[in-house]
Design an enzyme around this catalytic site. Structure first.
Site, PDB file in Angstrom:
ATOM      1  N   GLU A   1      71.353  59.701  28.292  1.00 11.03           N
ATOM      2  CA  GLU A   1      71.921  60.941  28.818  1.00 11.03           C
ATOM      3  C   GLU A   1      70.837  61.935  29.197  1.00 11.03           C
ATOM      4  OE1 GLU A   1      73.157  64.954  29.101  1.00 11.03           O
ATOM      5  OE2 GLU A   1      72.004  64.250  27.383  1.00 11.03           O
TER       6      GLU A   1
ATOM      7  N   ASP B   1      70.684  58.340  23.034  1.00 13.28           N
ATOM      8  CA  ASP B   1      69.238  58.409  23.259  1.00 13.28           C
ATOM      9  C   ASP B   1      68.646  59.665  22.624  1.00 13.28           C
ATOM     10  OD1 ASP B   1      70.758  59.841  25.168  1.00 13.28           O
ATOM     11  OD2 ASP B   1      69.055  59.947  26.537  1.00 13.28           O
TER      12      ASP B   1
END
Length: 395
Positions: free
Chosen positions: A141, A83
């Site tokens: 994350e 991400d």
């Protein structure tokens, strides 16, 4: 030729491909829990490969790729996150983000790129391996509760014997690998405090309940948590990142919003710091005749690098020092946080750092900065080191 030499030759041949993966992902970043196209890109990479691919978390984009040798042995997990962050990119690279306000400013594009390379190499030689490798492409994350916890809760990793991961950091160049053990990365929590007072004219403060004055006292007072309430031998950090009270110079505002974070290397401090912050908010509310709303979010736990597995990693990398990298350093605990901590709560393993500092830059922009950049030499170093470790643990 040894299997290690074969794997390294494959990785060297795929270095440019890893760079291309990284640049594609950098150009098309997606925020936590919104990584739909990133997941499609990763899945397409494995389409014609002899692996088992699953998406273990409903309504999320995590992907687990199982490389099964068909022979008995350990099951080892290798993880990378994918991400990006809500940051407007300020670099001038030709593959600059095309998604306005979103940037791979933490290096997760590089993480995914080197893990794709590692997976590809392991797939090619899987008949010579024993046991299984689980490649963990993790979503989200950057945003608690984080993707790691969701993957753990899914049960998809219940069969892992060990788990390993890397973060790239431009503190050092790619010829250097850093590691630490025991409590290695701090736990973190975030909070938003809204103080509600009574506004009014700046010339008549006695007719108001000044939220800004109350807020400034809160900011000053919480600094005493670390200096006066925590054992000096234990690490604690409390930082205020935002103090929001927009208005005019001749107006006392009704409210102020304060945002901050608490970090700690002792799990016992997680609840303690919350209680202290709430206690100070209560005392400020009483002392300044205001009310408050405290939204406190417990973030990622302290990341504990298991000593035995960390020592194994240090041994493997020590034997390879001078080959594909030059320096291996044990470092003190890191005050950053990582949701890899959730894996390590359940599974033995370790999480370490590969340098990504550009060679010609003395003071590089660090992770989470809009001008953050990656020395792409780190991709091959990271890939070889993770392959080195995986091969040793399987054998």
């Amino acid at each position: 030729m040894s299997i290690r030499d074969q794997l390294f030759q494959i990785l060297e041949a795929k270095e440019q491909e890893m760079i291309e993966h990284r640049r594609h992902l950098h150009r098309h970043p997606e925020l936590s829990f919104q990584e739909e196209n990133t997941a499609k890109y990763i899945k397409s990479f494995y389409e014609d490969k002899d692996v088992k691919l699953t998406q273990p978390v409903q309504d999320a984009h995590a992907i687990i790729v199982e490389i099964d040798s068909g022979k008995p042995g350990k099951t080892i997990g290798l993880r990378a996150d994918f991400d990006a962050l809500p940051i407007n990119e300020e670099t001038e690279v030709p593959f600059k983000s095309e998604n306005e306000g979103v940037m791979h400013a933490c290096g997760h594009d590089a993480h995914t790129a080197y893990l794709l390379g590692v997976a590809d190499a392991l797939i090619e030689v899987k008949d010579q391996l024993t046991g299984k490798i689980k490649i963990i492409h993790q979503h989200a994350e950057e945003q608690p509760p984080g993707g790691a916890q969701q993957i753990i809760n899914s049960g998809a990793l219940d069969d892992l014997d060990e788990v390993y991961g890397i973060h790239i950091v431009p503190a050092v160049t790619p010829d250097t690998i850093l590691y630490n053990k025991n409590n290695a990365f701090s736990g973190s929590s975030t909070f938003t405090l809204k103080i509600n007072g009574l506004g009014g004219h700046a010339s008549s403060p006695h007719k108001t309940h000044d939220a800004i004055v109350a807020g400034t006292n809160f900011v000053n007072s919480i600094q005493t948590i670390v200096s006066r309430r925590i054992d000096p031998l234990k690490m604690g950090v409390v930082t205020i990142g935002a103090f929001e009270a927009p208005g005019a110079s001749n107006v006392i505002q009704d409210s102020v919003t304060i945002k901050g974070t608490a970090r700690y290397l002792d799990a016992e401090l997680e609840q303690f710091m919350y209680q202290e912050i709430d206690k100070i908010a209560q005392s400020v509310a009483l002392g300044f005749d205001v009310t408050y709303d405290l939204d406190y979010t417990f973030g990622y736990p302290v990341l504990y690098n298991h000593p035995t597995e960390t020592d194994n990693v240090a041994r493997v990398l020590s034997e390879s020092k001078g080959d594909y990298f030059q320096h291996l350093m044990e470092i003190p605990p890191v005050t950053g946080s990582e949701d890899f901590a959730y894996y390590l709560q359940k599974i033995p393993g370790t999480f370490y750092i590969v340098g990504s500092k550009p060679y010609d830059v003395e003071d590089p922009y660090m992770n989470h900065h809009p001008k953050f950049d990656v020395n792409e030499d780190c991709l091959l170093v990271a890939a070889k080191s993770l392959t080195d470790i995986a091969l040793d643990r399987l054998q």
